[in-house]
Enzyme design. Structure first.
Site, PDB file in Angstrom:
ATOM      1  N   GLU A  18       0.819  -1.212   0.000  1.00 49.63           N
ATOM      2  CA  GLU A  18       0.000   0.000   0.000  1.00 49.63           C
ATOM      3  C   GLU A  18       0.859   1.272   0.000  1.00 49.63           C
ATOM      4  O   GLU A  18       2.078   1.216   0.184  1.00 49.63           O
ATOM      5  CB  GLU A  18      -0.941  -0.021   1.210  1.00 49.63           C
TER       6      GLU A  18
ATOM      7  N   GLU B 149      -2.101 -10.086  -5.904  1.00 55.17           N
ATOM      8  CA  GLU B 149      -2.124 -10.927  -7.111  1.00 55.17           C
ATOM      9  C   GLU B 149      -1.268 -10.326  -8.221  1.00 55.17           C
ATOM     10  O   GLU B 149      -0.497 -11.013  -8.881  1.00 55.17           O
ATOM     11  CB  GLU B 149      -3.567 -11.088  -7.631  1.00 55.17           C
TER      12      GLU B 149
HETATM   13  N1  THU Z   1      -6.279  -6.266  -2.276  1.00 54.93           N
HETATM   14  C1  THU Z   1      -5.504  -7.246  -2.804  1.00 54.93           C
HETATM   15  O1  THU Z   1      -4.315  -7.355  -2.519  1.00 54.93           O
HETATM   16  N2  THU Z   1      -6.086  -8.112  -3.667  1.00 54.93           N
HETATM   17  C2  THU Z   1      -7.386  -8.052  -4.070  1.00 54.93           C
HETATM   18  O2  THU Z   1      -7.799  -8.814  -4.932  1.00 54.93           O
HETATM   19  C3  THU Z   1      -8.282  -7.059  -3.486  1.00 54.93           C
HETATM   20  C4  THU Z   1      -7.675  -6.082  -2.563  1.00 54.93           C
HETATM   21  C5  THU Z   1      -5.662  -5.308  -1.355  1.00 54.93           C
HETATM   22  C6  THU Z   1      -5.569  -3.896  -1.881  1.00 54.93           C
HETATM   23  C7  THU Z   1      -5.500  -3.118  -0.600  1.00 54.93           C
HETATM   24  O3  THU Z   1      -4.145  -3.052  -0.171  1.00 54.93           O
HETATM   25  C8  THU Z   1      -6.283  -3.950   0.399  1.00 54.93           C
HETATM   26  O4  THU Z   1      -6.394  -5.237  -0.170  1.00 54.93           O
HETATM   27  C9  THU Z   1      -7.668  -3.426   0.720  1.00 54.93           C
HETATM   28  O5  THU Z   1      -8.405  -3.223  -0.413  1.00 54.93           O
END
Ligand code: THU
Length: 167
Positions: free
Chosen positions: A74, A85
């Protein structure tokens, strides 16, 4: 013949059916698949998620058996972060460009508890690209609440009618 008359004859109702498999637990999975899931679980512990606190881990399996991890990374400027992913897929592609991607596992935990993790739309589109690039379907494993695991064969089931222009 008026336009109204033509419309009456062209509409057809259709239905889309999606097949998938669900395992009750990790123990039920074949060894290789379980290994990929465990790799994704380990990867979730490497997430950088100070804003959402949702720790996502992914693991990609390549044709030669190599597993590549990815986790969500993030950023204080929210859209600059990346999902687990895509981190895993792009990392695999950058390190092993000639190796087809055959499977991807994803898990997520929030405040110490595993919760449902299913790839977002953008990640589904990226998965579709790898299927197109290497000419094989991807098997996708998602860790669900209560320790169940969903197995889906092919991105089309996750992204029906996806963008697929003949360029
Ligand atoms: N996130 C993922 O890593 N993969 C997904 O398929 C959906 C969301 C992450 C993005 C963000 O850092 C956190 O989950 C909350 O949305």
């Amino acid at each position: 013949m008026g336009l109204f008359t033509i419309n009456c004859f062209v509409m057809k109702e259709k239905r889309l059916v999606i097949d998938y498999v669900e395992y009750d637990s990790l123990a039920e999975m074949p060894e290789r698949e379980r290994g990929l899931m465990e790799c994704a679980m380990e990867s979730a512990n490497k997430a950088y998620a100070p804003y959402s606190k949702f720790h996502v881990g992914a693991a990609v399996l390549l044709a030669d058996g190599t597993m590549v991890q990815g986790s969500n990374q993030e950023n204080i400027a929210y859209p600059s972060g990346l999902c687990a992913e895509r981190t895993a897929l792009f990392s695999a592609s950058a390190q092993y460009p000639g190796q087809a991607v055959v499977a991807l596992a994803v898990v997520g935990h929030f405040e110490g508890e595993y919760t449902e993790a299913s790839p977002c739309g953008a990640c589904r589109q990226v998965m579709a690209e790898y299927e197109m690039r290497y000419g094989n379907k991807l098997t996708i494993f998602c860790y669900l609440k209560g320790g169940r695991i969903r197995r889906i064969e092919g991105v089309e089931s996750l992204l029906p009618f996806g963008f697929n222009a003949d360029l």
